[in-house]
Design an enzyme around this catalytic site. Structure first.
Site, mmCIF file in Angstrom:
data_model
loop_
_atom_site.group_PDB
_atom_site.id
_atom_site.type_symbol
_atom_site.label_atom_id
_atom_site.label_comp_id
_atom_site.label_asym_id
_atom_site.label_seq_id
_atom_site.Cartn_x
_atom_site.Cartn_y
_atom_site.Cartn_z
ATOM 1 N N ASP A 1 0.812 -1.211 0.000
ATOM 2 C CA ASP A 1 0.000 0.000 0.000
ATOM 3 C C ASP A 1 0.848 1.265 0.000
ATOM 4 O O ASP A 1 1.942 1.303 0.567
ATOM 5 C CB ASP A 1 -0.919 0.029 1.223
ATOM 6 C CG ASP A 1 -1.931 -1.094 1.213
ATOM 7 O OD1 ASP A 1 -2.236 -1.607 0.129
ATOM 8 O OD2 ASP A 1 -2.402 -1.461 2.310
ATOM 9 N N LYS A 2 0.305 2.321 -0.586
ATOM 10 C CA LYS A 2 0.999 3.604 -0.642
ATOM 11 C C LYS A 2 1.368 4.097 0.745
ATOM 12 O O LYS A 2 2.434 4.693 0.953
ATOM 13 C CB LYS A 2 0.107 4.641 -1.350
ATOM 14 C CG LYS A 2 0.758 5.998 -1.560
ATOM 15 C CD LYS A 2 -0.176 6.923 -2.334
ATOM 16 C CE LYS A 2 0.466 8.288 -2.566
ATOM 17 N NZ LYS A 2 -0.423 9.185 -3.341
#
Length: 241
Positions: free
Chosen positions: A107-108
């Site tokens: 995930d970012k």
């Protein structure tokens, strides 16, 4: 340039063997009508062979020169995508001379270990759910970790309409725990924690199978060692080139 292959292959495998992208991403390209074979628009399941002209967005595929396997300590804010129009995409961040793509996602707003390659076949080997390949994370949450939370996380949590597989969860400190998963649902750890009323403040992946983050600096990357590739190939029953 025409791509050499020894036999007729499904178009997604044909594309992945050039190092352009993984089979999964190749399917997306085909499904969106961006791939042609000898002038005809390819469909899912189309096949190509040596001598065929395969184009993506009207451009010929290039034969990959070297097989690349790298480990990156991804910082928060970098997106695990090959879409170069997205600011902060992982491909531009690494800046490798070969065309590479991430194996899976991180995930970012998460950090830590992610693998990148131009070997399209190894992606499915690592990501396939039946393989139950381990990924290890260190997670910090917003309030003290209780025994009931640890037991609940380890036994499986209902998210996205189904229960997660049993996993290993151990406390590190008052608000930090270690978790080892053998599956990879979308934002799985965050969703699991949320089911118990916890909010994730920090999530770092430190291991994928036999590959460890170790002391890599945040934002740095390195080639996998020969020993790492040999062991990874053994675990996957796959020969890394």
């Amino acid at each position: 340039m025409k791509v050499r292959c020894v036999a007729q292959l499904r178009i997604n495998k044909f594309i992945s063997e050039t190092g352009y992208c993984s089979r999964r991403e190749a399917d997306k390209l085909v499904d969106s009508g961006r791939v042609t074979i000898n002038g005809s628009i390819a469909v899912l399941g189309s096949q190509a062979e040596e001598g065929d002209e395969v184009l993506v967005d009207g451009k010929p595929l290039k034969e990959k020169k070297n097989t690349v396997y790298i480990a990156l300590n991804k910082p928060i804010g970098i997106t695990s995508t090959t879409e170069q129009h997205i600011e902060g995409n992982i491909v531009d961040f690494v800046g490798h001379t070969e065309r590479i793509f991430p194996i899976g996602r991180l995930d970012k707003d998460s950090e830590g270990l992610i693998l990148l390659t131009n070997d399209g076949d190894i992606v499915n080997k690592i990501l396939r759910s039946e393989g139950k390949h381990e990924k290890e994370y260190i997670v910090t949450v917003n309030r003290p970790v209780t025994e009931s939370f640890l037991r609940g996380m380890a036994s499986g949590v209902k998210i996205l309409g189904e229960k997660t597989l049993p996993c290993t969860v151990t406390r590190i400190s008052e608000r930090t725990f270690r978790i080892i998963l053998t599956e990879g649902k979308n934002r799985q750890i965050r969703r699991m924690c949320s089911a118990f009323g916890y909010e994730v403040h920090k999530l770092q992946r430190i291991r994928i199978m036999n590959i460890h983050l170790g002391s890599m600096n945040r934002g740095s990357w390195r080639e996998l060692t020969m020993d790492e590739k040999t062991e990874l190939g053994r675990l996957l029953d796959y020969r890394l080139l």
